[in-house]
Design an enzyme around this catalytic site. Structure first.
Site: not given
Length: 247
Positions: A154, A158
């Protein structure tokens, strides 16, 4: 504020995406609510916008697939003739420590959270170039800035969004297209509601403003960046986290 403007929100059926779609709708925009699996939730968002006198449309597409992302943009163009703002919000989590992380957990998060941004942005740039106007807003995360144990996939996605945002802002500026990112912190959502109270309390203690964020906090930042009030802002990442990254 956004009367006659056309906005696409990926992952717009729930959480932050839902709040973004509803806020754009309340401000007069025509909103395309993209979803992957929950048609009923997407239709609820559409009906909420229509009940306020706005225009909205739910469109199913797996934005991690380039063909489906292109079809999403084409359907909006066929319906309303233009796209003024794209909000790349679609995202998932597959949290676990790296030594336990499967290749599927890695690739699915990268594909949904990062490759989807590439797919949709690439598809929307051509019509925006023809218009010589447009705004693209990518939903990143403070995790992409500070990292987080158990979220290597993640965090990588990002952080990639933040770098991608800066690069496309440089490429598109000559055509009057602005590209920015919003990096939310710890936001109240279905996912955070499942966390043990002691975990939530620990996070809250690390937030200088002393509270969790709401999806509306993020939506307000997005509509600001999409508005003429932000007409001289591009290539930036607006952190909406109550000061968490300062901890």
């Amino acid at each position: 504020m956004f009367t006659d403007k056309v906005v696409i929100v990926t992952g717009g059926s729930r959480g932050i995406g839902k709040a973004i779609a509803l806020r754009f709708g309340s401000l007069g925009a025509k909103v395309a609510v993209n979803y992957l699996s929950n048609a009923a939730a997407a239709e609820e968002v559409v009906e909420a916008i229509r009940s306020q006198g706005g225009e909205a449309l739910a469109i199913r597409a797996d934005v991690g697939d380039p063909a489906e992302a292109s079809a999403l943009i084409e359907q909006v163009l066929e319906t309303w003739g233009r796209v003024d703002c794209l909000v790349n919000n679609a995202g998932i989590t597959r949290d676990t420590l790296l030594l336990r992380m499967t290749e599927e957990a890695w690739s699915s998060v990268i594909n949904t959270n990062l490759t989807s941004v590439y797919n949709c942005t690439k598809a929307v740039l051509r019509p925006m170039f023809k218009q010589r106007s447009g705004v693209i807003i990518n939903i990143a995360s403070v995790v992409g800035i500070i990292g987080n144990a158990g979220q290597a996939n993640y965090a990588a996605a990002k952080a990639g969004i933040i770098a991608f945002t800066k690069s496309i802002a440089r490429e598109a500026a000559a055509r009057n297209i602005r590209v920015n990112a919003v990096a939310p912190g710890f936001i109240e959502s279905d996912m955070t509601a499942k966390l043990p109270p002691e975990v939530v309390a620990q996070y809250q203690n690390n937030i200088p403003l002393g509270r969790l964020g709401s999806p509306d906090d993020v939506a307000k930042a997005v509509t600001f960046l999409a508005s003429e009030d932000a007409s001289y802002i591009t290539g930036q990442t607006l952190v909406v986290d109550g000061g968490l990254v300062m901890y």
